[in-house]
Design a protein around this motif. Structure first.
Motif, PDB file in Angstrom:
ATOM      1  N   LEU A  40       0.827  -1.206   0.000  1.00 48.60           N
ATOM      2  CA  LEU A  40       0.000   0.000   0.000  1.00 48.60           C
ATOM      3  C   LEU A  40       0.864   1.260   0.000  1.00 48.60           C
ATOM      4  CD1 LEU A  40      -2.915   1.157   0.275  1.00 48.60           C
ATOM      5  CD2 LEU A  40      -2.542   1.153   2.755  1.00 48.60           C
ATOM      6  N   ALA A  41       1.892   1.254   0.806  1.00 52.53           N
ATOM      7  CA  ALA A  41       2.804   2.394   0.928  1.00 52.53           C
ATOM      8  C   ALA A  41       4.091   1.869   1.534  1.00 52.53           C
ATOM      9  CB  ALA A  41       2.201   3.481   1.811  1.00 52.53           C
ATOM     10  N   SER A  42       5.132   2.679   1.512  1.00 52.60           N
ATOM     11  CA  SER A  42       6.388   2.270   2.138  1.00 52.60           C
ATOM     12  C   SER A  42       6.833   3.352   3.109  1.00 52.60           C
ATOM     13  CB  SER A  42       7.475   2.026   1.088  1.00 52.60           C
ATOM     14  OG  SER A  42       7.711   3.194   0.332  1.00 52.60           O
ATOM     15  N   GLY A  43       7.523   2.922   4.177  1.00 52.07           N
ATOM     16  CA  GLY A  43       8.007   3.877   5.159  1.00 52.07           C
ATOM     17  C   GLY A  43       6.893   4.445   6.026  1.00 52.07           C
ATOM     18  N   TYR A  44       7.265   5.379   6.895  1.00 51.75           N
ATOM     19  CA  TYR A  44       6.332   5.914   7.886  1.00 51.75           C
ATOM     20  C   TYR A  44       5.602   7.162   7.434  1.00 51.75           C
ATOM     21  CZ  TYR A  44       4.615   8.028  12.233  1.00 51.75           C
ATOM     22  OH  TYR A  44       3.827   8.598  13.193  1.00 51.75           O
ATOM     23  N   LEU A 100      -7.255   5.751  19.797  1.00 54.40           N
ATOM     24  CA  LEU A 100      -6.579   6.879  20.436  1.00 54.40           C
ATOM     25  C   LEU A 100      -5.612   7.534  19.453  1.00 54.40           C
ATOM     26  CD1 LEU A 100      -5.938   5.337  23.961  1.00 54.40           C
ATOM     27  CD2 LEU A 100      -7.839   6.799  23.202  1.00 54.40           C
ATOM     28  N   SER A 101      -4.847   6.739  18.762  1.00 52.65           N
ATOM     29  CA  SER A 101      -4.044   7.203  17.625  1.00 52.65           C
ATOM     30  C   SER A 101      -3.674   5.965  16.824  1.00 52.65           C
ATOM     31  CB  SER A 101      -2.781   7.957  18.072  1.00 52.65           C
ATOM     32  OG  SER A 101      -1.820   7.063  18.605  1.00 52.65           O
ATOM     33  N   PHE A 102      -3.352   6.160  15.539  1.00 50.86           N
ATOM     34  CA  PHE A 102      -3.018   5.016  14.696  1.00 50.86           C
ATOM     35  C   PHE A 102      -1.682   5.234  13.985  1.00 50.86           C
ATOM     36  CE2 PHE A 102      -3.937   1.194  12.367  1.00 50.86           C
ATOM     37  CZ  PHE A 102      -4.914   0.567  13.139  1.00 50.86           C
ATOM     38  N   ASN A 103      -0.796   5.946  14.619  1.00 48.20           N
ATOM     39  CA  ASN A 103       0.488   6.245  13.995  1.00 48.20           C
ATOM     40  C   ASN A 103       1.633   5.499  14.672  1.00 48.20           C
ATOM     41  OD1 ASN A 103       0.094   7.890  16.335  1.00 48.20           O
ATOM     42  ND2 ASN A 103       1.743   9.248  15.663  1.00 48.20           N
ATOM     43  N   TRP A 104       1.384   4.224  15.003  1.00 52.61           N
ATOM     44  CA  TRP A 104       2.401   3.383  15.631  1.00 52.61           C
ATOM     45  C   TRP A 104       2.975   2.452  14.560  1.00 52.61           C
ATOM     46  CZ3 TRP A 104       3.337   3.757  21.059  1.00 52.61           C
ATOM     47  CH2 TRP A 104       2.518   4.683  21.707  1.00 52.61           C
ATOM     48  N   TRP A 105       4.020   2.942  13.881  1.00 54.44           N
ATOM     49  CA  TRP A 105       4.611   2.231  12.751  1.00 54.44           C
ATOM     50  C   TRP A 105       5.654   1.236  13.247  1.00 54.44           C
ATOM     51  CZ3 TRP A 105       9.594   2.695  10.180  1.00 54.44           C
ATOM     52  CH2 TRP A 105       9.630   2.094   8.895  1.00 54.44           C
ATOM     53  N   GLN A 106       5.544  -0.007  12.802  1.00 55.29           N
ATOM     54  CA  GLN A 106       6.450  -1.042  13.287  1.00 55.29           C
ATOM     55  C   GLN A 106       7.440  -1.512  12.232  1.00 55.29           C
ATOM     56  OE1 GLN A 106       4.619  -4.144  15.676  1.00 55.29           O
ATOM     57  NE2 GLN A 106       2.865  -2.843  16.108  1.00 55.29           N
ATOM     58  N   SER A 127       7.480   5.398  16.311  1.00 56.32           N
ATOM     59  CA  SER A 127       7.694   5.169  14.884  1.00 56.32           C
ATOM     60  C   SER A 127       9.065   5.632  14.419  1.00 56.32           C
ATOM     61  CB  SER A 127       6.593   5.879  14.084  1.00 56.32           C
ATOM     62  OG  SER A 127       5.328   5.377  14.449  1.00 56.32           O
ATOM     63  N   TYR A 128       9.487   6.805  14.849  1.00 56.38           N
ATOM     64  CA  TYR A 128      10.804   7.273  14.448  1.00 56.38           C
ATOM     65  C   TYR A 128      11.903   6.470  15.143  1.00 56.38           C
ATOM     66  CZ  TYR A 128       8.519  11.090  12.014  1.00 56.38           C
ATOM     67  OH  TYR A 128       7.735  11.818  11.140  1.00 56.38           O
ATOM     68  N   GLY A 129      11.621   5.988  16.353  1.00 54.31           N
ATOM     69  CA  GLY A 129      12.561   5.086  17.012  1.00 54.31           C
ATOM     70  C   GLY A 129      12.720   3.787  16.234  1.00 54.31           C
ATOM     71  N   THR A 130      11.599   3.279  15.730  1.00 57.88           N
ATOM     72  CA  THR A 130      11.642   2.078  14.899  1.00 57.88           C
ATOM     73  C   THR A 130      12.460   2.328  13.643  1.00 57.88           C
ATOM     74  OG1 THR A 130       9.512   1.245  15.691  1.00 57.88           O
ATOM     75  CG2 THR A 130      10.239   0.507  13.516  1.00 57.88           C
TER      76      THR A 130
END
Length: 326
Positions: free
Chosen positions: A110-114, A142-148, A270-273
């Motif tokens: 669908l997409a790549s990266g955060y 609550l939020s959906f921006n937890w990129w793994q 997400s940025y830590g990941t």
């Protein structure tokens, strides 16, 4: 005390004890995640816990339960739907049963990266899905921006294309979008809880799995697989989801604090990941795992029909446009 009907004995006991624990806070939220404390995402959850305690003046407390201590994600979601003060880090595929549009977030390539997928999950369109799911199914995002990270193939043999996956029993979550993707890639999808993957690989119950780099090392799967093939077939964006009934019962200022801090903590995670991926890949290679780059075009072609099969054909183009900043 309100009584909840909880599914699963392990879930029932853990959640009951957590919910009933003495606390000086006016409200307590118990967050479950399948991931280990070593995962970069967990640092985001710790940030969320600390920031909420500070911003709420101690009125709202967050307790963290790594390694699925409260049970499988699906069971915790059912607890939340019944009004329990629990939350879970969960992918869109599992939420599709409650709000169909959410499933596209787990669709292939669908997409790549955060950054691109973050645009999607902070868009007005996505917020409409959030409201609809809260009203219709009792689940509050609550939020959906937890990129793994991007998911890759984990096997004990080299993989060069879809033909090499024929006959491979591959662990996957049980959501239709995940199972459809893995089947289209050429493997036999085998639903299992994440906590059972290590033992299932060790006992040859399954032949492979698919996961993002932090989860591979967090679950020590490098001990039971020899090859990681970098397909990036699913860009794993996850969300923090709780009970709409419990959330609606919070004072308005705590509702705002919880959603604002969840978004900020998701960025921390997400940025830590993102910053950890290169080092994890190096560590996997040094441990003896072969990490391979391949041409993903055959997999992209093979999985393209999944969108139409699940009714996401038109939505795909819209979501990809938002991800691209159009």
């Amino acid at each position: 005390m309100k009584t909840w009907i909880l599914k699963g004995a392990a879930v029932s006991l853990a959640a009951f004890l957590a919910a009933g624990a003495a606390s000086a806070a006016d409200y307590t939220l118990n967050i479950n995640t399948a991931l280990a404390t070593s995962d970069p995402l967990y640092a985001g959850l710790e940030s969320l816990r600390d920031k909420i305690a500070e911003a709420s003046g101690g009125r709202l407390e967050v307790q963290l339960f790594p390694n699925s201590q409260l049970g499988p994600d699906e069971d915790v979601l059912e607890q939340a739907r019944s009004g329990a003060p629990v939350a879970v880090v969960v992918d869109g595929g599992r939420l599709a049963v409650y709000q169909k549009e959410m499933g596209i977030l787990g669709a292939p390539f669908l997409a790549s990266g955060y950054d691109g997928i973050r645009r999607v999950v902070t868009s007005d369109m996505f917020e409409g899905w959030v409201d609809a799911m809260a009203d219709g199914s009792g689940l509050q995002v609550l939020s959906f921006n937890w990129w793994q990270g991007e998911r890759h193939l984990l096997t004990n043999k080299p993989i060069g294309g879809p033909a090499d996956l024929e006959g491979i029993r591959m662990r996957t979550p049980g959501a239709p979008v995940w199972m459809g993707t893995i089947k289209a890639m050429g493997a036999t999808p085998t639903p299992l809880p994440w906590a059972e993957v290590y033992s299932a690989l060790s006992a040859n119950v399954i032949d492979g799995a698919e996961a993002q780099f932090p989860a591979i090392v967090g679950a020590k799967l490098d001990e039971v697989i020899s090859h990681v093939t970098k397909t990036g077939h699913i860009n794993l964006i996850t969300g923090l989801v709780t009970s709409a009934e419990w959330f609606d019962g919070l004072p308005e200022d705590l509702q705002s604090i919880l959603r604002d801090e969840a978004l900020a903590a998701g960025d921390v995670a997400s940025y830590g990941t993102r910053d950890s991926l290169a080092a994890i890949e190096t560590a996997l290679t040094e441990s003896g795992v072969t990490v391979s780059e391949i041409d993903t075009a055959p997999f992209r072609e093979a999985t393209a029909p999944v969108y139409d099969e699940l009714g996401y054909g038109e939505l795909r183009d819209t979501v990809r446009g938002i991800a691209a900043g159009q």
